[in-house]
Design an enzyme around this catalytic site. Structure first.
Site, PDB file in Angstrom:
ATOM      1  N   ARG A 163       7.575  21.882  -1.022  1.00  0.00           N
ATOM      2  CA  ARG A 163       6.946  23.157  -0.669  1.00  0.00           C
ATOM      3  C   ARG A 163       7.947  24.315  -0.749  1.00  0.00           C
ATOM      4  O   ARG A 163       7.938  25.215   0.093  1.00  0.00           O
ATOM      5  CB  ARG A 163       6.343  23.104   0.745  1.00  0.00           C
ATOM      6  N   SER A 236      -2.679  23.228   4.881  1.00  0.00           N
ATOM      7  CA  SER A 236      -1.664  22.818   5.860  1.00  0.00           C
ATOM      8  C   SER A 236      -0.990  24.057   6.444  1.00  0.00           C
ATOM      9  O   SER A 236      -0.454  24.875   5.704  1.00  0.00           O
ATOM     10  CB  SER A 236      -0.583  21.973   5.194  1.00  0.00           C
ATOM     11  N   GLU A 332       4.113  26.704   7.285  1.00  0.00           N
ATOM     12  CA  GLU A 332       4.102  26.635   5.833  1.00  0.00           C
ATOM     13  C   GLU A 332       3.412  27.894   5.273  1.00  0.00           C
ATOM     14  O   GLU A 332       3.738  28.392   4.205  1.00  0.00           O
ATOM     15  CB  GLU A 332       3.365  25.333   5.432  1.00  0.00           C
TER      16      GLU A 332
HETATM   17  N1  EPU Z   1      -2.371  11.965  10.055  1.00  0.00           N
HETATM   18  C1  EPU Z   1      -2.733  11.758  11.347  1.00  0.00           C
HETATM   19  N2  EPU Z   1      -3.465  12.715  11.972  1.00  0.00           N
HETATM   20  C2  EPU Z   1      -3.855  13.864  11.355  1.00  0.00           C
HETATM   21  C3  EPU Z   1      -3.476  14.077  10.023  1.00  0.00           C
HETATM   22  C4  EPU Z   1      -2.720  13.118   9.382  1.00  0.00           C
HETATM   23  O1  EPU Z   1      -2.394  10.751  11.942  1.00  0.00           O
HETATM   24  O2  EPU Z   1      -4.532  14.669  11.989  1.00  0.00           O
HETATM   25  C5  EPU Z   1      -1.616  10.916   9.334  1.00  0.00           C
HETATM   26  C6  EPU Z   1      -2.524  10.240   8.303  1.00  0.00           C
HETATM   27  O3  EPU Z   1      -3.223   9.165   8.856  1.00  0.00           O
HETATM   28  C7  EPU Z   1      -1.547   9.776   7.255  1.00  0.00           C
HETATM   29  C8  EPU Z   1      -0.429  10.812   7.330  1.00  0.00           C
HETATM   30  O4  EPU Z   1      -0.578  11.480   8.572  1.00  0.00           O
HETATM   31  O5  EPU Z   1      -1.000   8.539   7.558  1.00  0.00           O
HETATM   32  C9  EPU Z   1      -0.469  11.795   6.183  1.00  0.00           C
HETATM   33  O6  EPU Z   1      -1.705  12.486   6.171  1.00  0.00           O
HETATM   34  P1  EPU Z   1      -2.356  13.077   4.827  1.00  0.00           P
HETATM   35  O7  EPU Z   1      -2.398  12.044   3.785  1.00  0.00           O
HETATM   36  O8  EPU Z   1      -3.613  13.772   5.193  1.00  0.00           O
HETATM   37  O9  EPU Z   1      -1.288  14.122   4.293  1.00  0.00           O
HETATM   38  P2  EPU Z   1      -0.364  15.190   5.035  1.00  0.00           P
HETATM   39  O10 EPU Z   1       1.045  14.739   4.936  1.00  0.00           O
HETATM   40  O11 EPU Z   1      -0.885  15.531   6.361  1.00  0.00           O
HETATM   41  C10 EPU Z   1       0.173  16.492   2.820  1.00  0.00           C
HETATM   42  C11 EPU Z   1       0.102  17.892   2.294  1.00  0.00           C
HETATM   43  C12 EPU Z   1      -1.338  18.233   1.932  1.00  0.00           C
HETATM   44  C13 EPU Z   1      -1.829  17.240   0.887  1.00  0.00           C
HETATM   45  C14 EPU Z   1      -1.727  15.824   1.487  1.00  0.00           C
HETATM   46  C15 EPU Z   1      -2.130  14.722   0.532  1.00  0.00           C
HETATM   47  C16 EPU Z   1       1.915  19.122   3.382  1.00  0.00           C
HETATM   48  C17 EPU Z   1       2.300  20.186   4.355  1.00  0.00           C
HETATM   49  N3  EPU Z   1       0.606  18.848   3.272  1.00  0.00           N
HETATM   50  O12 EPU Z   1      -0.550  16.454   4.052  1.00  0.00           O
HETATM   51  O13 EPU Z   1      -1.316  19.525   1.345  1.00  0.00           O
HETATM   52  O14 EPU Z   1      -3.173  17.503   0.521  1.00  0.00           O
HETATM   53  O15 EPU Z   1      -0.353  15.588   1.881  1.00  0.00           O
HETATM   54  O16 EPU Z   1      -1.122  14.460  -0.372  1.00  0.00           O
HETATM   55  O17 EPU Z   1       2.783  18.558   2.723  1.00  0.00           O
HETATM   56  C18 EPU Z   1      -1.575  21.846   1.783  1.00  0.00           C
HETATM   57  O18 EPU Z   1      -0.393  21.972   1.489  1.00  0.00           O
HETATM   58  O19 EPU Z   1      -2.278  22.837   2.109  1.00  0.00           O
HETATM   59  C19 EPU Z   1      -2.162  20.530   1.801  1.00  0.00           C
HETATM   60  C20 EPU Z   1      -3.394  20.312   2.216  1.00  0.00           C
END
Ligand code: EPU
Length: 336
Positions: A163, A236, A332
């Site tokens: 990012r 995010s 972010e």
């Molecule tokens: N999780 C939780 N609770 C929550 C959300 C997530 O326990 O409320 C856990 C999930 O179960 C999973 C892990 O956290 O094991 C990761 O969650 P997720 O796959 O939803 O991805 P993220 O790391 O929360 C990042 C990006 C997203 C992108 C997703 C999918 C960032 C800041 N965000 O989110 O990007 O869509 O991965 O690859 O890196 C964005 O930047 O606007 C965005 C949506």
């Protein structure tokens, strides 16, 4: 170009904040850039606004908002067996995804349904489901605002990180991106490192095609993320925090189910969404703002929220996560 005074920005930010800009300038063509910089951006506060999907306006903007409204996708020569596309900054990101699917160009299908415009994609190195835009960006063209001079930066010169890029560092608020060049492959290849994606493809017994991968990504996103046309949000709100391995080890003693990914220099990237959920914030509403029920990392405008309500929720989350895990979340989203 088109110039508007006292423009309501509600339609120009996915959080749906009703704030006003003293002047709003919609650019119709990239070759207007020198003129725009010379006439409007010197000695005047300005902000370059793409699709407004990563911006939280915190108050009225007493300056000029520049919105690149020029699109277009040009197929350039092939290089090293890859197809080069030159895409104008104002092209909606999703149009590029659809263009690539129709023409069987591989590389960005995992980034399906990310809101925003192409010119903004390299700024924060958008990423999802195991792919980051840096994997396909070949070069970025634009102008440095303070000098009025054009630039063309190679992938390495963009200094992409998680990012992050030069456009958020030394060129922060000092560049207007006009074109992004992508290097895409005609040979089928997929990135299937994200378990949720492989699982969704297997469950639906779908053959591996660009269209199917893209459709699965859209379904996963729809299930987790609110549609900004219905519920205002900026994706995010925080970055996933990167912590030293020792800190991660220590946290797993109390929280054995902690999600973590490898990060550079032996560090660990934690899931901000999980930390926020564990701090009791998933789906919580305070006034008109809060977090999304299926993804705690996404702050939402439940309807008529003021910027201050959103910021108050964000600050309280930062405080609660810090208290519980001794981890500091960084926002972010761009606050203007
Ligand atoms: N999780 C939780 N609770 C929550 C959300 C997530 O326990 O409320 C856990 C999930 O179960 C999973 C892990 O956290 O094991 C990761 O969650 P997720 O796959 O939803 O991805 P993220 O790391 O929360 C990042 C990006 C997203 C992108 C997703 C999918 C960032 C800041 N965000 O989110 O990007 O869509 O991965 O690859 O890196 C964005 O930047 O606007 C965005 C949506």
């Amino acid at each position: 170009m088109k110039l508007f005074d006292n423009q309501n920005l509600k339609e120009y930010n996915t959080f749906g904040m009703e704030v006003y800009a003293r002047q709003f300038l919609a650019m119709d063509a990239a070759d207007e850039t020198s003129d725009v910089i010379a006439r409007f951006l010197h000695e005047n506060p300005y902000y370059i606004l793409g699709g407004g999907s990563n911006t939280l306006f915190t108050k009225n903007f007493d300056g000029t908002i520049v919105h690149p409204a020029f699109g277009g996708i040009e197929r350039m020569e092939k290089k090293d067996g890859k197809v080069l596309l030159r895409v104008a900054a104002g092209e909606p990101w999703e149009n590029l995804i659809q263009y690539c699917i129709r023409r069987q160009l591989y590389g960005i299908e995992n980034l399906t349904a990310i809101p925003g415009l192409v010119g903004s994609a390299p700024v924060q190195n958008i990423g999802a489901y195991g792919v980051e835009v840096k994997d396909t960006v070949w070069k970025v063209e634009g102008f440095v605002i303070s000098t009025g001079l054009p630039f063309s930066l190679s992938n390495a010169e963009c200094r992409f990180g998680y990012r992050n890029s030069i456009f958020k560092q030394t060129l922060k608020n000092d560049c207007l991106i006009t074109y992004v060049w992508f290097q895409l492959s005609e040979n089928p290849h997929f990135t299937l490192s994200y378990q949720g994606l492989t699982k969704a493809l297997q469950e639906r017994e779908l053959p591996l095609t660009l269209r199917n991968v893209s459709d699965c990504v859209r379904k996963i996103r729809d299930a987790k993320l609110p549609d900004p046309k219905i519920v205002g949000n900026g994706g995010s709100f925080f970055q996933n925090p990167i912590v030293p391995a020792e800190k991660h080890n220590e946290l797993t003693k109390t929280y054995p189910d902690l999600v973590a990914y490898d990060a550079p220099d032996g560090q660990k990237k934690l899931s901000a969404g999980q930390l926020i959920e564990k701090a009791g914030w998933k789906g919580k509403q305070v006034g008109n703002a809060g977090t999304w029920k299926n993804q705690a990392l996404v702050l939402v405008n439940y309807g008529g929220a003021t910027p201050q309500e959103v910021l108050d929720v964000a600050e309280t989350i930062i405080k609660d996560v810090k208290m519980m895990f001794d981890v500091t979340l960084e926002m972010e989203i761009n606050r203007i």
